[in-house]
Design a protein around this motif. Structure first.
Motif, PDB file in Angstrom:
ATOM      1  N   TYR A   1      41.967 -39.907  -4.492  1.00  9.38           N
ATOM      2  CA  TYR A   1      43.176 -39.552  -3.742  1.00  9.38           C
ATOM      3  C   TYR A   1      43.185 -38.065  -3.408  1.00  9.38           C
ATOM      4  O   TYR A   1      42.875 -37.227  -4.253  1.00  9.38           O
TER       5      TYR A   1
ATOM      6  N   TRP B   1      50.495 -37.071  -0.947  1.00  8.01           N
ATOM      7  CA  TRP B   1      49.327 -37.824  -1.386  1.00  8.01           C
ATOM      8  C   TRP B   1      48.776 -38.671  -0.245  1.00  8.01           C
ATOM      9  O   TRP B   1      49.526 -39.194   0.577  1.00  8.01           O
TER      10      TRP B   1
ATOM     11  N   LYS C   1      46.400 -42.158   0.774  1.00 10.62           N
ATOM     12  CA  LYS C   1      46.422 -43.533   0.272  1.00 10.62           C
ATOM     13  C   LYS C   1      45.200 -43.864  -0.560  1.00 10.62           C
ATOM     14  O   LYS C   1      45.154 -44.906  -1.211  1.00 10.62           O
ATOM     15  N   GLY C   2      44.206 -43.001  -0.534  1.00 10.32           N
ATOM     16  CA  GLY C   2      43.033 -43.190  -1.382  1.00 10.32           C
ATOM     17  C   GLY C   2      41.844 -43.784  -0.659  1.00 10.32           C
ATOM     18  O   GLY C   2      41.991 -44.507   0.329  1.00 10.32           O
TER      19      GLY C   2
END
Length: 121
Positions: A94, A111, A113-114
């Motif tokens: 992430y 952040w 979403k990865g």
């Protein structure tokens, strides 16, 4: 209206390399620290590496000497070069950034979403 979008994950054999990218977009006044975190199955999210706006870096002990974090401030992008990958590096990675959307005293944490990194033995 700020988005962080990661790319570059995938499947790689142990000993191989991958380069992750994370681009920030939207209403951005300035970006302070940026970083990468990871979460392996059944484990808590952990810090991998961070980099300040001036380029100071910090790494988790487990990746020191193998991973390198860098950023392009003109592109609002942070990178993670991962070398000598090990099966233990398998995780969702992430992107994180502290972003100001105006001339504010503090930024807000965002952040991505990865992106999945899988290292096969």
């Amino acid at each position: 209206q700020v988005q962080l979008v990661e790319s570059g994950g995938g499947l790689v054999q142990a000993g191989g390399s991958l380069r992750l990218s994370c681009a920030a977009s939207g209403i951005i006044f300035s970006i302070n620290a940026m970083g990468w975190y990871r979460q392996a199955p059944g484990k808590q999210r952990e810090l991998v590496a961070t980099i300040t706006s001036s380029g100071s870096t910090n790494y988790a002990d487990s990746v020191k000497g193998r991973f390198t974090i860098s950023r392009d401030n003109a592109k609002n992008t942070v990178y993670l070069q991962m070398n000598s990958l090990e099966p233990e590096d398998t995780a969702v990675y992430y992107c994180n950034a502290d972003i100001k959307t105006g001339p504010l005293p503090v930024g807000r944490n965002y952040w991505g979403k990865g992106t999945l990194v899988t290292v096969s033995s």
